[in-house]
Design an enzyme around this catalytic site. Structure first.
Site, PDB file in Angstrom:
ATOM      1  N   GLU A  41       0.820  -1.214   0.000  1.00  0.00           N
ATOM      2  CA  GLU A  41       0.000   0.000   0.000  1.00  0.00           C
ATOM      3  C   GLU A  41       0.848   1.255   0.000  1.00  0.00           C
ATOM      4  O   GLU A  41       0.517   2.252  -0.660  1.00  0.00           O
ATOM      5  CB  GLU A  41      -0.934   0.014   1.218  1.00  0.00           C
ATOM      6  CG  GLU A  41      -2.104  -0.971   1.132  1.00  0.00           C
ATOM      7  CD  GLU A  41      -1.741  -2.395   1.505  1.00  0.00           C
ATOM      8  OE1 GLU A  41      -0.548  -2.671   1.781  1.00  0.00           O
ATOM      9  OE2 GLU A  41      -2.652  -3.251   1.506  1.00  0.00           O
TER      10      GLU A  41
ATOM     11  N   HIS B 153     -10.735  -3.976  10.725  1.00  0.00           N
ATOM     12  CA  HIS B 153     -11.400  -3.822   9.424  1.00  0.00           C
ATOM     13  C   HIS B 153     -12.595  -2.884   9.528  1.00  0.00           C
ATOM     14  O   HIS B 153     -13.591  -3.062   8.819  1.00  0.00           O
ATOM     15  CB  HIS B 153     -11.871  -5.183   8.898  1.00  0.00           C
ATOM     16  CG  HIS B 153     -10.796  -5.994   8.222  1.00  0.00           C
ATOM     17  ND1 HIS B 153      -9.568  -6.215   8.778  1.00  0.00           N
ATOM     18  CD2 HIS B 153     -10.756  -6.627   7.015  1.00  0.00           C
ATOM     19  CE1 HIS B 153      -8.834  -6.963   7.958  1.00  0.00           C
ATOM     20  NE2 HIS B 153      -9.525  -7.216   6.882  1.00  0.00           N
TER      21      HIS B 153
END
Ligand SMILES: Cc1ncc(C[n+]2csc(CCOP(=O)(O)OP(=O)(O)O)c2C)c(N)n1
Ligand SMILES: Cc1ncc(C[n+]2csc(CCOP(=O)(O)OP(=O)(O)O)c2C)c(N)n1
Ligand SMILES: [Mg+2]
Ligand SMILES: [Mg+2]
Lengths: 317, 347, 317, 347
Positions: free
Chosen positions: B60, B129
């Site tokens: 990322e 998450h």
């Protein structure tokens, strides 16, 4: 028949039976937690946990059913967590992706890919400083090695000689993406060999063979305090997350050879070869299946946590 | 106009912009796979080729830098993250690099990059998450931050985000994906930096972000039904730059303000909204602003505690009742939203 | 005498003269910006910028005096920036650590170690997509390679075959910390060779030799679009940041061999060997020195930006 | 009591804790080198050996994870960063991992880790070496966040941070390093979560963080001199958990509040303070809260613009004058703080 062979088979069968039980009941939608199944890959955690025994401090990714069960044998807590009940080791706060039971050697799990790799470097370093006999071991996939922190951790661990055990379960996929689509090199272990890290590789699905390699790793750690990187190939039977196959999605073929050489089959045959009676094996299997089914039913019947538990554990103590 | 879900609207905007401008490309983990980021990248590889809808390694941080470099050299990257939590790996590139690429070249370089990040909840996401974090981005000069609520806004704002010459963080709540409404066909954009009155009312202003607008709309129905109260709901849509005026004029009209931010309250964007209103509409406020947000704990996995963690329409109803001195209505018959019943409308 | 030899010497001498001028005036405390000097390492940027010429898009770290001057020849803007004046390419907003002048090919600099490495991967990819003849090149140190994003970038660049030029200026130090204290491996280029990246290494301080290697790199890029990793050893003459030597601090020895083989000395000798007159060289040197001193004086005399420039460039356009 | 600078106080606390508890260790880029993180780690290698004061590779992200792992196994790591900006590389480990290590094990694991991060300004730091970002950490449940202002507080709070069983982000402004005062000798701790009245006054409350307390103290002197106004200055010291009561009771007493946060205002911790005061001391406020913070741009390098970027004592004086309806005093003779009085670069 050797007790090692039997113990390994028990671990393999327990993991498989537990996941088959998940598959059986998942459709009821009471296990509201995303399942990343170990199915097909159980031989690695079974071998690692068997070899490390009580010395093992296990750190895992979200794909941690088999490591959890093989390390802790806690089927009851496992299903408690799957159902979000107070009988889970985290009283439902963790679910499938966050199994943690440090008292039983399964330290914690992370759903952020690769994020426990550096953590285990520090854990191993503490073990070295404190002179414990614990061995910190982390399971991660072939996707995790794309992340920078994997490389930082190889460097740090090699530099500081932290006696960590890095276990790369290479199933060739990150979700639906093959290594070829993600990696600009041919052979990872050959690269890691340039670091001051002991490297072990295998393509075998034989739990007992892997067990031997883990023993070799432990030897290296005990004698040299050197980190060990194990690169172990394996095959994911099911979809990335969920309880079904998804070969129809087209991103990969079903490779029969992996099923032919499946670890459970190999290990069961070994027990037979070692003279164990087929019917004793069947009885053992039935016992495990019953235990698993009972654990699932008990979890179903358990209580959910009270709402005021929400704030428990935000701060330690 | 054509009926579209939120995810169709995102795909529509992306497809149109990619056709219009061949420097636009989409990339991210899973972008071209068969799940297509909840269907928001479907068909892009087929239409525009593999070089314009790219799979990436799990990296990322560097893939954000990659986008910045491509943007500096004339491309218009759209980087997609299936969970906001993963964007935390890229904070260095976003905050230290992307946000000041233009400033750091005295305005000569530009970084027209869109970072799409999906937020949301439900079904055992747990504490790794479930983060939102829009306050992180809105805090940094040089970044624009968008959180659309309706399918039309999703299309119009994503179009503007792609056309903008600056980095835009575009945040999508996954429960919104199933919302459906009539969306303008073809070329359609909504300027960044303009809020929207989602519902008019004179009794109290609710400033809500992302999914909390849906809860506010539900609450509004109940409040009307039980108390005859008409709340006004303001969706800033773009939180940086923020349309202060639409918020302040609503509060000046109603004299009451509830902030319902889709995040933890403490030190979050809800604090900015509450502070803004109290600083700039001070004299109009009859009561202090009320802030509603997540419980200040990591998000637990089990549904029961998750339900206790997230505020909802009932939380808002109770806050309005308290503020206006109304009796507590009996909400026991009210069904709360559950994403198992996919969401259609109200928009 | 070859024009290449002369051009290289001009670049080398310009960088050195500019930094000597900084050393001369820094104590006045009007250049309020932390100086990370290129001194001793100039041969690398000189060679790279000479070889890339107009094709070069340069990205640098905070240690960017020599790259900036060698790429842009903009001594006037350079000192403008050192003094924070409107004659700087960033009108004073950048200072020594953030030189940027994209119109002249020096794209930008970053004071966050390693952070431009992935950026150049993307820049190179855009060049490939847009079919330009630009070559994106990034300078970074041996400290930068510790960071995960270096490894991610090697992987991404190899995978995507982005025609980037990675230039590792290995001066053996990150601030005061030697490679031995930071790296758990022996030989970085040997590791990078496992990636699908072309690797070039050198220990030479001869700018002309490095120039040849960069030409080789450009050839690879032009023919194969493959990224090239150049690992070039060098020696930092001064302290990490600041204008003085700090050999007395004890973290390293002064190594005379690096001075004996200093690039300026080598290149000057080459010009003499090629038949250039000593006095022509001296005249050239004096011209450069005068130009540098004039640029510095002009910068001193320039205006500071107005306070309302604070908000310019926050958003583009 | 003994006279100590802020950096001596930090070193004193560290040395004492390392002697007291051999699981404490310090690490970070440059920790054991001859510059010793501005002298805050001097002598640690000599006293405690190389295994307790460690140099590290440049790998902020993984070295944070390293600390977490060591902490889980009984160590008490102190990770030092010479600039807050570099902590952005470690956001994933801090926010996704460290903050929820205890929650993520149902309270069984602990993560007693201190992250020291230096903030500050001056002398050409520019936009990549000047961030504060305390709001980022205070936003996340499970993290404690400390910003000491005085040498005594530095010692007492660092001691508590090291002894705390939870992750603590400890933020030090480099200009404070030269501050000197009498500090208790030997074992000395100050509980986390308790604010401090830095100056008493009845006319207006200034809630300031880190360096802004120094500016506020300067402003207080000027305000007394020119207007006879007595401002009260509150230093929360720990911003998570926050001592709300000390802030609210001050504002309830004075009826006026200025928030001077050492950061950008928008969506920052200043917003939390402003919102808190307006929400919970609403009826006491005679005027809206005023927020003071950095200009909303990346930080420029040149001193002249840097001076325009940062608020200072004069900014505060002007804000107080405006709030209390006082005429503008002539501040032209007032010398503002300049770190050259103590400090000559480079770094
Ligand atoms: C940092 C981060 N990026 C992306 C994801 C989304 N994601 C979850 S699992 C996964 C694939 C990981 O593959 P691998 O490491 O090989 O593990 P496997 O699932 O094969 O066991 C991805 C990309 C994530 N969880 N964390
Ligand atoms: C991410 C990050 N971490 C730490 C620092 C502090 N720092 C500045 S320069 C430097 C050393 C870098 O060494 P190297 O990459 O070899 O470059 P050199 O200075 O030798 O040219 C460090 C650690 C930084 N600027 N950025
Ligand atoms: Mg995998
Ligand atoms: Mg170096």
């Amino acid at each position: 028949m050797s007790s090692l062979s039997l113990d390994l088979y028990k671990k393999l069968f327990l993991s498989r039976a537990a996941e088959e039980c998940i598959m059986k009941y998942y459709h009821e939608d009471d296990m509201k937690t995303p399942m990343h199944m170990s199915m097909g890959q159980e031989f690695i955690p079974a071998a690692v946990c068997q070899a490390l025994g009580e010395r093992g401090q296990i750190f895992t990714s979200y794909r941690s059913h088999a490591p959890y069960l093989c390390r802790t044998d806690d089927v009851e807590g496992f299903f408690g967590e799957m159902y979000g009940k107070i009988s889970g080791p985290m009283r439902g706060k963790g679910g499938s992706m966050h199994l943690s039971n440090p008292d039983l050697g399964h330290m914690c799990a992370s759903a952020i890919v690769s994020s426990l790799i550096p953590v285990v470097v520090g854990a191993a370093w503490a073990n070295k400083m404190k002179n414990t006999d614990k061995i910190a071991a982390v399971f991660f996939g072939d996707g995790a090695v794309d992340e920078g922190c994997f490389w930082e951790s190889m460097n740090i661990s090699a530099l500081m000689q932290t006696p960590a055990l890095f276990i790369c379960e290479d199933n060739g996929l990150a979700v639906h993406t093959s290594k070829r689509q993600r990696q600009g090199y041919k052979n990872l272990p050959d690269i890691i060999r340039h670091f001051d890290v002991h490297v072990i590789t295998s393509k075998s699905t034989d739990a007992e063979e892997i067990h031997g390699l883990v023993k070799e790793a432990m030897d290296v750690i005990d004698k040299t305090q050197k980190p060990v990187f194990m690169h172990l190939e394996c095959y994911r039977y099911l979809e990335h997350v969920g309880v079904y196959e998804d070969f129809d999605a087209g991103y990969r073929e079903k490779e029969e050879s992996w099923y032919d050489s499946g670890a459970l089959r190999v290990q069961r045959q070994r027990l037979l070869d070692q003279g164990m009676d087929e019917k004793d094996i069947v009885q053992l299997e039935q016992e495990i299946e019953t235990r698993v089914e009972n654990a699932l039913m008990a979890a179903k019947a358990e209580k959910f946590p009270e709402d005021d538990e929400l704030y428990e554990g935000v701060f330690y103590g | 106009m054509v009926k579209m879900t939120f995810q169709d609207a995102l795909l529509d905007a992306t497809t149109l912009e990619m056709a219009r401008d061949d420097s636009v490309f989409v990339y991210g983990i899973g972008a071209p796979d068969h799940k297509n980021i909840f269907g928001t990248t479907t068909g892009l590889v087929e239409k525009f080729g593999e070089n314009r809808c790219l799979e990436t390694p799990l990296a990322e941080d560097s893939m954000t830098g990659f986008g910045l470099g491509a943007a500096m050299n004339g491309m218009r990257p759209i980087h997609v993250h299936i969970r906001m939590d993963f964007v935390l790996l890229a904070m260095n590139q976003i905050v230290n690099m992307l946000s000041c690429a233009s400033y750091g070249s005295c305005g000569k370089l530009k970084a027209p990059m869109v970072i799409r990040a999906i937020i949301g909840r439900g079904w055992g996401q747990g504490y790794q998450h479930s983060k939102t974090l829009h306050s992180y981005f809105s805090h940094i000069p040089g970044l624009k931050v968008v959180l659309p609520t309706t399918p039309s806004d999703a299309k119009g704002l994503l179009t503007s985000a792609i056309r903008d010459d600056n980095p835009v963080i575009f945040i999508e709540h996954r429960w919104l994906y199933f919302a459906e409404e009539d969306v303008p066909e073809g070329d359609f954009s909504i300027p960044l930096g303009k809020g929207k009155v989602l519902r008019e009312g004179n009794d109290l202003s609710i400033i809500a972000t992302s999914w909390m607008n849906i809860e506010a709309m539900e609450a509004a129905k109940m409040l009307k039904e039980y108390h005859g109260v008409e709340v006004e709901i303001i969706d800033p849509r773009t939180i940086a730059p923020l349309d202060e005026e639409i918020i302040l004029s609503s509060v000046r009209k109603t004299g009451h303000c509830i902030v319902a931010d889709n995040d933890w309250s403490f030190s979050g964007f809800g604090a900015e909204l509450s502070a803004l209103v109290a600083e700039k509409a001070f004299d109009s406020l009859k009561k202090p602003v009320t802030r509603i947000g997540f419980e200040h704990t990591p998000c637990p996995t089990v549904r029961k505690l998750e339900n206790a963690f997230y505020p909802n329409a009932k939380t808002i109803v109770r806050a309005v009742e308290e503020k206006l001195g109304l009796p507590k209505s009996d909400l026991s018959s009210q069904d709360l939203f559950s994403h198992e019943r996919k969401f259609k409308g109200p928009f």
